[in-house]
Design a protein around this motif. Structure first.
Motif, PDB file in Angstrom:
ATOM      1  N   THR A  41       5.233   2.104  -9.676  1.00  0.00           N
ATOM      2  CA  THR A  41       4.521   1.824  -8.368  1.00  0.00           C
ATOM      3  C   THR A  41       4.807   0.624  -7.686  1.00  0.00           C
ATOM      4  N   ARG A  42       4.737  -0.629  -8.531  1.00  0.00           N
ATOM      5  CA  ARG A  42       5.185  -1.854  -8.036  1.00  0.00           C
ATOM      6  C   ARG A  42       6.521  -1.724  -7.724  1.00  0.00           C
ATOM      7  N   TYR A  43       7.471  -1.157  -8.202  1.00  0.00           N
ATOM      8  CA  TYR A  43       8.971  -0.982  -8.137  1.00  0.00           C
ATOM      9  C   TYR A  43       9.022  -0.380  -6.888  1.00  0.00           C
ATOM     10  N   ALA A  44       8.456   0.830  -6.303  1.00  0.00           N
ATOM     11  CA  ALA A  44       8.579   1.423  -5.085  1.00  0.00           C
ATOM     12  C   ALA A  44       8.090   0.576  -4.157  1.00  0.00           C
ATOM     13  N   VAL A  45       7.116  -0.289  -4.205  1.00  0.00           N
ATOM     14  CA  VAL A  45       6.711  -1.326  -3.136  1.00  0.00           C
ATOM     15  C   VAL A  45       7.696  -2.251  -2.943  1.00  0.00           C
ATOM     16  N   ASP A  46       8.272  -2.835  -4.021  1.00  0.00           N
ATOM     17  CA  ASP A  46       9.290  -3.855  -3.897  1.00  0.00           C
ATOM     18  C   ASP A  46      10.715  -3.083  -3.074  1.00  0.00           C
ATOM     19  N   LEU A  47      10.871  -2.027  -3.612  1.00  0.00           N
ATOM     20  CA  LEU A  47      12.024  -1.498  -3.133  1.00  0.00           C
ATOM     21  C   LEU A  47      11.966  -1.268  -1.748  1.00  0.00           C
ATOM     22  N   ALA A  48      10.459  -0.796  -1.149  1.00  0.00           N
ATOM     23  CA  ALA A  48      10.279  -0.680   0.187  1.00  0.00           C
ATOM     24  C   ALA A  48      10.506  -2.036   1.077  1.00  0.00           C
ATOM     25  N   LYS A  49       9.935  -2.986   0.306  1.00  0.00           N
ATOM     26  CA  LYS A  49       9.925  -4.364   1.146  1.00  0.00           C
ATOM     27  C   LYS A  49      11.267  -4.791   1.156  1.00  0.00           C
ATOM     28  N   GLU A  88      20.461  -9.542   2.048  1.00  0.00           N
ATOM     29  CA  GLU A  88      19.485  -8.327   2.044  1.00  0.00           C
ATOM     30  C   GLU A  88      20.046  -7.114   1.745  1.00  0.00           C
ATOM     31  N   GLU A  89      21.239  -6.701   1.646  1.00  0.00           N
ATOM     32  CA  GLU A  89      21.958  -5.642   1.148  1.00  0.00           C
ATOM     33  C   GLU A  89      21.929  -5.530  -0.047  1.00  0.00           C
ATOM     34  N   TYR A  90      22.047  -6.805  -0.750  1.00  0.00           N
ATOM     35  CA  TYR A  90      22.284  -6.931  -2.262  1.00  0.00           C
ATOM     36  C   TYR A  90      21.052  -6.794  -2.946  1.00  0.00           C
ATOM     37  N   ALA A  91      19.931  -7.322  -2.166  1.00  0.00           N
ATOM     38  CA  ALA A  91      18.508  -7.265  -2.870  1.00  0.00           C
ATOM     39  C   ALA A  91      18.139  -5.736  -3.119  1.00  0.00           C
ATOM     40  N   VAL A  92      18.517  -4.996  -1.891  1.00  0.00           N
ATOM     41  CA  VAL A  92      18.177  -3.468  -2.091  1.00  0.00           C
ATOM     42  C   VAL A  92      19.217  -2.894  -3.244  1.00  0.00           C
ATOM     43  N   TYR A 141      16.558  -3.786   6.975  1.00  0.00           N
ATOM     44  CA  TYR A 141      16.712  -2.957   8.082  1.00  0.00           C
ATOM     45  C   TYR A 141      16.389  -3.854   9.315  1.00  0.00           C
ATOM     46  N   ILE A 142      15.651  -5.035   8.959  1.00  0.00           N
ATOM     47  CA  ILE A 142      15.248  -6.029  10.148  1.00  0.00           C
ATOM     48  C   ILE A 142      16.642  -7.068  10.381  1.00  0.00           C
ATOM     49  N   ALA A 143      17.258  -7.153   9.241  1.00  0.00           N
ATOM     50  CA  ALA A 143      17.960  -8.307   9.248  1.00  0.00           C
ATOM     51  C   ALA A 143      19.594  -7.901   9.742  1.00  0.00           C
ATOM     52  N   ASP A 144      20.023  -6.401   9.289  1.00  0.00           N
ATOM     53  CA  ASP A 144      21.142  -5.919   9.468  1.00  0.00           C
ATOM     54  C   ASP A 144      21.313  -4.900  10.363  1.00  0.00           C
ATOM     55  N   LYS A 145      22.219  -4.947  11.198  1.00  0.00           N
ATOM     56  CA  LYS A 145      22.690  -3.641  12.295  1.00  0.00           C
ATOM     57  C   LYS A 145      23.066  -2.536  11.289  1.00  0.00           C
ATOM     58  N   ILE A 146      22.534  -1.415  11.384  1.00  0.00           N
ATOM     59  CA  ILE A 146      23.114  -0.061  10.731  1.00  0.00           C
ATOM     60  C   ILE A 146      23.950   0.534  11.978  1.00  0.00           C
ATOM     61  N   THR A 189       0.827  -1.288  -0.009  1.00  0.00           N
ATOM     62  CA  THR A 189       0.098  -0.083  -0.013  1.00  0.00           C
ATOM     63  C   THR A 189       0.914   1.263  -0.088  1.00  0.00           C
ATOM     64  N   CYS A 190       0.054   2.458  -0.173  1.00  0.00           N
ATOM     65  CA  CYS A 190       0.875   3.720  -0.199  1.00  0.00           C
ATOM     66  C   CYS A 190       1.275   3.958   1.262  1.00  0.00           C
ATOM     67  N   PRO A 191       0.811   3.758   2.063  1.00  0.00           N
ATOM     68  CA  PRO A 191       1.203   4.204   3.489  1.00  0.00           C
ATOM     69  C   PRO A 191       2.317   3.243   3.915  1.00  0.00           C
ATOM     70  N   TYR A 192       2.374   2.010   3.395  1.00  0.00           N
ATOM     71  CA  TYR A 192       3.642   1.038   3.657  1.00  0.00           C
ATOM     72  C   TYR A 192       4.976   1.835   3.078  1.00  0.00           C
ATOM     73  N   VAL A 193       4.795   2.295   1.620  1.00  0.00           N
ATOM     74  CA  VAL A 193       5.884   2.901   1.208  1.00  0.00           C
ATOM     75  C   VAL A 193       6.039   4.147   1.906  1.00  0.00           C
ATOM     76  N   GLN A 194       5.323   4.825   2.240  1.00  0.00           N
ATOM     77  CA  GLN A 194       5.475   6.291   2.961  1.00  0.00           C
ATOM     78  C   GLN A 194       6.161   5.902   4.188  1.00  0.00           C
ATOM     79  N   TYR A 195       5.901   5.205   4.742  1.00  0.00           N
ATOM     80  CA  TYR A 195       6.285   4.865   6.095  1.00  0.00           C
ATOM     81  C   TYR A 195       7.596   4.162   6.109  1.00  0.00           C
TER      82      TYR A 195
END
Ligand code: ARG
Length: 560
Positions: A504-512, A476-480, A518-523, A444-450
């Motif tokens: 639009t779909r691309y933005a969702v994929d990039l957000a995912k 995970e880094e490489y996927a981004v 973000y969850i897997a790797d400590k920044i 969704t849009c809020p998901y990408v915005q978030y």
């Protein structure tokens, strides 16, 4: 470095140059299959060999280097494995360097694309049915500008027809100037509906309406002044909505603009022997092309929608010398466009091939309120207001202490409405649901915005960061990284297929992908070089999310 080009230059395939080979390269759906793939079945016909055999041969003659480190065959595909460390470093650096221009290109070379979109009707409601044309057209406008084309946004206003005579009659009988100034399109709709009710009982009202319409055409001062007032009221009102949706136009030349530009087209049709008369009406016969005749003039000599569109196309060609002229209109009008495109072709206009009908599906409301049968109209402005209001309530629940709550609610609510019309393949019919578009989880849009806001807060916490070299990469880094690298191609394809939903779909994929990372790797708190790379990756993801959404006309809040 352009990886596709580099791979292509290292392959030699009969009858294909490097550019053509590069265009064939795909990014496999799963990165463990490889980083690029050549689908060899596309070569089978010309090389007269089975795809796996072609792949095998190409593999055997391929010499890996510092950029491409391996090739393998999987069925009819030749898969390439690139030096991911180098790719990651280059890609992230490139995004940061180019910033908001990353993904932009000069492929348009200044050629002009006209985009006819939104094209509302004067004194008629601006309703949810206009959402798709407005935001798809608006997105194509931005996408083509980004690709280096000169874009001309045209609002082909429906400002011609007997309905304006009806409105004048209605206004003179039941209209109240003050009420209309205040209620605008809603008030005009009321008196218009009343006209139809009354005309059932008093058919002579129809004659009166025709007389007034004729008066407008003849330039009668009072009638023209009323018509201009209706137009002004309409444009003022829709302009507010256009601002909210981030769309703009360069021309508001509507149907009436072509009043004096149709005769030459009609003369030319006659000269070329294309006009036939049927029951007194002038038509162009299209039976040979499997279509009903195109109506050019009615029995009484008045012009039609198609006549105006033909004059408009000629005018646009002469005025803008377009490379392409797009019409973003629902599929109900498919036949209309096929017909007049064909007639122009029969007239010998070689540029008729550059006219494109970008057709899209219908929007209906979940509760069924937008059925034309029920006669109820759902104003686009009301949908936007309601979505913003609902977004405000959700934000209140989720993050009571957020700064600029009202502005964030505006961005989230408005974005959700735009997103709803740009997420699916444009030809699909869609059912609009407030709950679905405002869901914070899922595609969704809020998901990408978030996610964008999340990147922003990571960057704020991380502060200034220094340089880095990429010595290792997590999945995970490489996927981004892979998605960041794909962005320029996604924009290009969205333009080629007139399909903003790719973005639009691309933005969702990039957000995912970013959230997984973000969850897997400590920044923050990782070793300096790693931290720097991860912050840079975050900044690059943030930049591209903003650019992608910007092309759709959707804003990303700094905090959410
Ligand atoms: N005003 C028309 C309608 O509401 C759409 C016009 C589309 N553009 C065109 N050049 N025909 O159906």
């Amino acid at each position: 470095m352009n990886y596709k080009k580099h791979i292509a230059e290292k392959l030699s395939i009969e009858n294909l140059n490097a550019e053509e080979i590069a265009a064939m390269l795909e990014v496999p759906p799963q990165s463990d299959m490889g980083d690029y793939a050549l689908p060899c079945f596309k070569l089978a016909k010309t090389l007269r060999k089975a795809p796996p055999a072609i792949a095998e041969e190409l593999k055997n003659s391929f010499v890996p280097d510092g950029v491409v480190c391996g090739v393998s065959v999987a069925g009819g595909y030749l898969n390439f494995r690139i030096n991911r460390l180098r790719y990651a470093e280059e890609t992230v650096k490139e995004v940061l360097e180019k910033g908001a221009r990353y993904g932009a290109s000069e492929e348009g070379g200044g050629r002009t694309i006209c985009i006819d979109y939104s094209s509302i009707n004067i004194a008629k409601p601006f309703h949810i049915g206009h959402l798709s044309t407005t935001v798809i057209g608006g997105a194509l406008y931005k996408i083509f500008s980004f690709l280096g084309y000169k874009t001309v946004g045209i609002n082909h206003l429906g400002d011609y027809g007997t309905q304006f005579g009806k409105l004048i009659v209605a206004y003179k009988r039941w209209g109240d100037k003050e009420k209309i100034e205040k209620g605008k399109l809603r008030e005009l709709l009321k008196i218009y509906v009343k006209f139809h009710e009354e005309a059932e009982k008093h058919p002579e009202l129809e004659d009166e309406a025709r007389r007034y319409f004729k008066l407008i055409e003849d330039g009668d001062e009072e009638s023209v002044a009323l018509f201009d007032w209706f137009k002004e009221l309409t444009l003022k009102e829709v302009d507010k909505v256009y601002k909210r949706l981030n769309v703009t136009f360069d021309s508001y030349a509507g149907e009436s603009f072509y009043n004096d530009k149709m005769q030459p087209v009609i003369d030319e049709l006659k000269e070329k022997g294309l006009l036939r008369y049927s029951d007194g009406a002038a038509i162009v016969d299209l039976e040979e092309y499997g279509m009903p005749p195109c109506l050019i003039l009615k029995k009484d000599g008045s012009s039609l929608y198609a006549t105006r569109d033909m004059a408009a196309a000629v005018y646009r060609k002469n005025t803008y010398d377009f490379y392409k002229c797009l019409y973003v209109t629902a599929y109900q009008q498919d036949l209309h466009f096929r017909q007049f495109f064909k007639v122009l072709e029969l007239m010998g206009k070689e540029w008729a091939k550059d006219l494109v009908h970008v057709s899209y599906g219908m929007v209906s409301m979940e509760d069924g309120s937008m059925s034309t049968r029920s006669g109820k109209v759902v104003f686009l402005e009301d949908v936007l207001d309601k979505c913003v209001e609902k977004a405000a309530r959700i934000i209140e629940e989720k993050n009571e202490t957020l700064e600029n709550k009202a502005d964030v609610a505006r961005q989230v609510g408005t974005g959700a409405v735009i997103f709803s019309a740009l997420y699916n393949n444009k030809i699909k019919d869609i059912v609009f649901s407030y709950d679905k578009v405002l869901n914070f989880d899922g595609e969704t849009c809020p998901y990408v915005q978030y996610t964008g806001a999340r990147c922003n807060s990571v960057l704020k916490k991380g502060g200034d960061f220094g340089g880095f070299t990429v010595k290792s990469l997590t999945e995970e880094e490489y996927a981004v990284v892979a998605l960041l690298g794909a962005f320029p191609d996604v924009v290009k394809e969205a333009g080629e297929k007139y399909e903003p939903s790719f973005v639009t779909r691309y933005a969702v994929d990039l957000a995912k992908a970013y959230n997984k990372f973000y969850i897997a790797d400590k920044i923050i708190g990782s070793e300096e070089n790693v931290k720097n790379f991860r912050l840079a990756l975050t900044k690059a993801a943030h930049t591209v999310l903003k650019t992608a959404f910007g092309l759709l006309g959707i804003e990303i809040p700094d905090q959410m």
